[in-house]
Design a protein around this motif. Structure first.
Motif, mmCIF file in Angstrom:
data_model
loop_
_atom_site.group_PDB
_atom_site.id
_atom_site.type_symbol
_atom_site.label_atom_id
_atom_site.label_comp_id
_atom_site.label_asym_id
_atom_site.label_seq_id
_atom_site.Cartn_x
_atom_site.Cartn_y
_atom_site.Cartn_z
ATOM 1 N N ASP A 113 1.773 7.912 -4.809
ATOM 2 C CA ASP A 113 2.483 9.194 -4.725
ATOM 3 C C ASP A 113 3.788 9.078 -3.950
ATOM 4 O OD1 ASP A 113 0.492 10.377 -6.131
ATOM 5 O OD2 ASP A 113 -0.365 11.475 -4.455
ATOM 6 N N TRP A 114 3.785 8.280 -2.915
ATOM 7 C CA TRP A 114 4.946 8.210 -2.039
ATOM 8 C C TRP A 114 6.017 7.296 -2.593
ATOM 9 C CZ3 TRP A 114 5.201 11.712 1.672
ATOM 10 C CH2 TRP A 114 4.010 12.336 2.019
ATOM 11 N N SER A 115 5.611 6.221 -3.138
ATOM 12 C CA SER A 115 6.575 5.263 -3.666
ATOM 13 C C SER A 115 5.885 4.396 -4.707
ATOM 14 C CB SER A 115 7.123 4.381 -2.539
ATOM 15 O OG SER A 115 7.912 3.354 -3.064
ATOM 16 N N THR A 116 6.471 4.293 -5.864
ATOM 17 C CA THR A 116 5.874 3.439 -6.894
ATOM 18 C C THR A 116 5.941 1.971 -6.496
ATOM 19 O OG1 THR A 116 7.965 3.443 -8.102
ATOM 20 C CG2 THR A 116 6.290 5.021 -8.801
ATOM 21 N N ALA A 117 6.744 1.646 -5.492
ATOM 22 C CA ALA A 117 6.827 0.260 -5.030
ATOM 23 C C ALA A 117 5.540 -0.199 -4.362
ATOM 24 C CB ALA A 117 8.001 0.105 -4.068
ATOM 25 N N THR A 118 4.644 0.709 -4.035
ATOM 26 C CA THR A 118 3.386 0.321 -3.390
ATOM 27 C C THR A 118 2.310 -0.067 -4.395
ATOM 28 O OG1 THR A 118 2.630 2.621 -3.307
ATOM 29 C CG2 THR A 118 3.803 1.775 -1.366
ATOM 30 N N TRP A 119 2.660 -0.166 -5.668
ATOM 31 C CA TRP A 119 1.658 -0.504 -6.683
ATOM 32 C C TRP A 119 1.004 -1.851 -6.430
ATOM 33 C CZ3 TRP A 119 1.834 -4.730 -9.940
ATOM 34 C CH2 TRP A 119 3.056 -5.408 -10.041
ATOM 35 N N THR A 120 1.668 -2.743 -5.753
ATOM 36 C CA THR A 120 1.103 -4.073 -5.517
ATOM 37 C C THR A 120 0.140 -4.120 -4.346
ATOM 38 O OG1 THR A 120 2.894 -4.755 -4.038
ATOM 39 C CG2 THR A 120 3.185 -5.177 -6.388
ATOM 40 N N MET A 121 0.177 -3.133 -3.486
ATOM 41 C CA MET A 121 -0.590 -3.213 -2.246
ATOM 42 C C MET A 121 -2.100 -3.254 -2.480
ATOM 43 S SD MET A 121 1.886 -3.588 -0.311
ATOM 44 C CE MET A 121 1.082 -3.710 1.250
ATOM 45 N N SER A 122 -2.613 -2.408 -3.353
ATOM 46 C CA SER A 122 -4.057 -2.428 -3.609
ATOM 47 C C SER A 122 -4.461 -3.733 -4.289
ATOM 48 C CB SER A 122 -4.481 -1.230 -4.450
ATOM 49 O OG SER A 122 -3.839 -1.240 -5.703
ATOM 50 N N ILE A 123 -3.617 -4.228 -5.173
ATOM 51 C CA ILE A 123 -3.905 -5.500 -5.840
ATOM 52 C C ILE A 123 -3.943 -6.626 -4.811
ATOM 53 C CG2 ILE A 123 -3.051 -7.193 -7.508
ATOM 54 C CD1 ILE A 123 -1.769 -4.777 -9.001
ATOM 55 N N GLU A 124 -2.966 -6.651 -3.929
ATOM 56 C CA GLU A 124 -2.908 -7.692 -2.900
ATOM 57 C C GLU A 124 -4.129 -7.643 -1.990
ATOM 58 O OE1 GLU A 124 -1.538 -10.839 -0.480
ATOM 59 O OE2 GLU A 124 -1.036 -10.242 -2.513
ATOM 60 N N LEU A 125 -4.530 -6.459 -1.565
ATOM 61 C CA LEU A 125 -5.670 -6.345 -0.668
ATOM 62 C C LEU A 125 -6.961 -6.811 -1.341
ATOM 63 C CD1 LEU A 125 -6.638 -5.436 2.133
ATOM 64 C CD2 LEU A 125 -7.096 -3.200 1.122
ATOM 65 N N PHE A 126 -7.242 -6.314 -2.538
ATOM 66 C CA PHE A 126 -8.488 -6.680 -3.213
ATOM 67 C C PHE A 126 -8.465 -8.124 -3.700
ATOM 68 C CE2 PHE A 126 -8.785 -2.032 -3.380
ATOM 69 C CZ PHE A 126 -9.998 -1.890 -2.737
ATOM 70 N N ALA A 127 -7.295 -8.628 -4.074
ATOM 71 C CA ALA A 127 -7.183 -10.037 -4.446
ATOM 72 C C ALA A 127 -7.469 -10.924 -3.237
ATOM 73 C CB ALA A 127 -5.804 -10.333 -5.016
ATOM 74 N N THR A 128 -7.007 -10.499 -2.075
ATOM 75 C CA THR A 128 -7.283 -11.243 -0.852
ATOM 76 C C THR A 128 -8.783 -11.299 -0.584
ATOM 77 O OG1 THR A 128 -5.171 -10.621 0.129
ATOM 78 C CG2 THR A 128 -6.909 -11.296 1.643
ATOM 79 N N PHE A 129 -9.444 -10.151 -0.711
ATOM 80 C CA PHE A 129 -10.891 -10.126 -0.496
ATOM 81 C C PHE A 129 -11.600 -11.044 -1.498
ATOM 82 C CE2 PHE A 129 -10.618 -5.573 1.334
ATOM 83 C CZ PHE A 129 -10.176 -6.077 2.539
ATOM 84 N N PHE A 130 -11.132 -11.032 -2.742
ATOM 85 C CA PHE A 130 -11.729 -11.879 -3.778
ATOM 86 C C PHE A 130 -11.511 -13.353 -3.458
ATOM 87 C CE2 PHE A 130 -11.531 -13.945 -8.000
ATOM 88 C CZ PHE A 130 -12.855 -13.710 -8.382
ATOM 89 N N ILE A 131 -10.313 -13.705 -3.006
ATOM 90 C CA ILE A 131 -10.013 -15.100 -2.652
ATOM 91 C C ILE A 131 -10.922 -15.556 -1.514
ATOM 92 C CG2 ILE A 131 -8.260 -16.604 -1.609
ATOM 93 C CD1 ILE A 131 -7.411 -16.008 -4.371
ATOM 94 N N TYR A 132 -11.062 -14.711 -0.489
ATOM 95 C CA TYR A 132 -11.930 -15.080 0.627
ATOM 96 C C TYR A 132 -13.391 -15.171 0.182
ATOM 97 C CZ TYR A 132 -8.333 -14.810 4.236
ATOM 98 O OH TYR A 132 -7.248 -15.032 5.021
ATOM 99 N N LEU A 133 -13.801 -14.297 -0.730
ATOM 100 C CA LEU A 133 -15.172 -14.355 -1.237
ATOM 101 C C LEU A 133 -15.402 -15.658 -1.995
ATOM 102 C CD1 LEU A 133 -17.853 -12.828 -1.648
ATOM 103 C CD2 LEU A 133 -16.883 -11.915 -3.757
ATOM 104 N N LEU A 134 -14.449 -16.070 -2.798
ATOM 105 C CA LEU A 134 -14.581 -17.339 -3.524
ATOM 106 C C LEU A 134 -14.615 -18.526 -2.577
ATOM 107 C CD1 LEU A 134 -12.185 -16.935 -6.593
ATOM 108 C CD2 LEU A 134 -14.672 -16.958 -6.588
ATOM 109 N N SER A 135 -13.892 -18.404 -1.468
ATOM 110 C CA SER A 135 -13.850 -19.513 -0.501
ATOM 111 C C SER A 135 -15.225 -19.716 0.122
ATOM 112 C CB SER A 135 -12.841 -19.230 0.611
ATOM 113 O OG SER A 135 -11.560 -19.090 0.069
#
Length: 130
Positions: A108-130
């Motif tokens: 809602d605030w900025s369309t530039a934040t579209w990557t933030m949720s992807i980055e956070l959940f991708a990080t969790f997935f990477i750590y889970l795979l590790s």
């Protein structure tokens, strides 16, 4: 893209100025770099600690940027379209959105934040795979 010469915008050189390529490259590099310490040391605390710290490391800069965006928008410095999008939002909604909603895909605030949720959940997935 009107100001980009056609010999760039219609060739593979367009990757240089388009943001999606750089976002993908950042995600790929993050996938290699984030678990590196765990693979070097073998300590599970690298993964668990990294998981908990990651939200804070992403949230603090994002919160600061959205705060600046909020203030500038309320002052009318971001243009008419932006003001219409958020003029009815309260300060409380700003806090909730910047701390939580952005991280589940809200932009809602900025369309530039579209990557933030992807980055956070991708990080969790990477750590889970590790």
């Amino acid at each position: 893209e009107r100001h980009i010469p056609i010999w760039i915008s219609e060739t593979p050189l367009k990757l240089i100025y388009r943001g999606y390529f750089w976002v993908m490259l950042f995600f790929i590099l993050s996938g290699f770099v984030l678990p590196m310490r765990f693979f070097k040391t073998g300590k599970t605390t690298c993964v668990t600690g990294g998981t908990f710290r990651r939200y804070l490391r992403l949230m603090v800069p994002c919160f600061m940027i959205i705060s600046l965006y909020y203030l500038l928008s309320k002052m009318g410095a971001m243009g008419q379209y932006t003001y219409v999008r958020i003029k009815d939002k309260t300060f409380g909604e700003f806090i909730i959105d910047s701390l939580f909603t952005t991280w589940i895909g809200g932009d809602d605030w900025s369309t530039a934040t579209w990557t933030m949720s992807i980055e956070l959940f991708a990080t969790f997935f990477i750590y889970l795979l590790s």
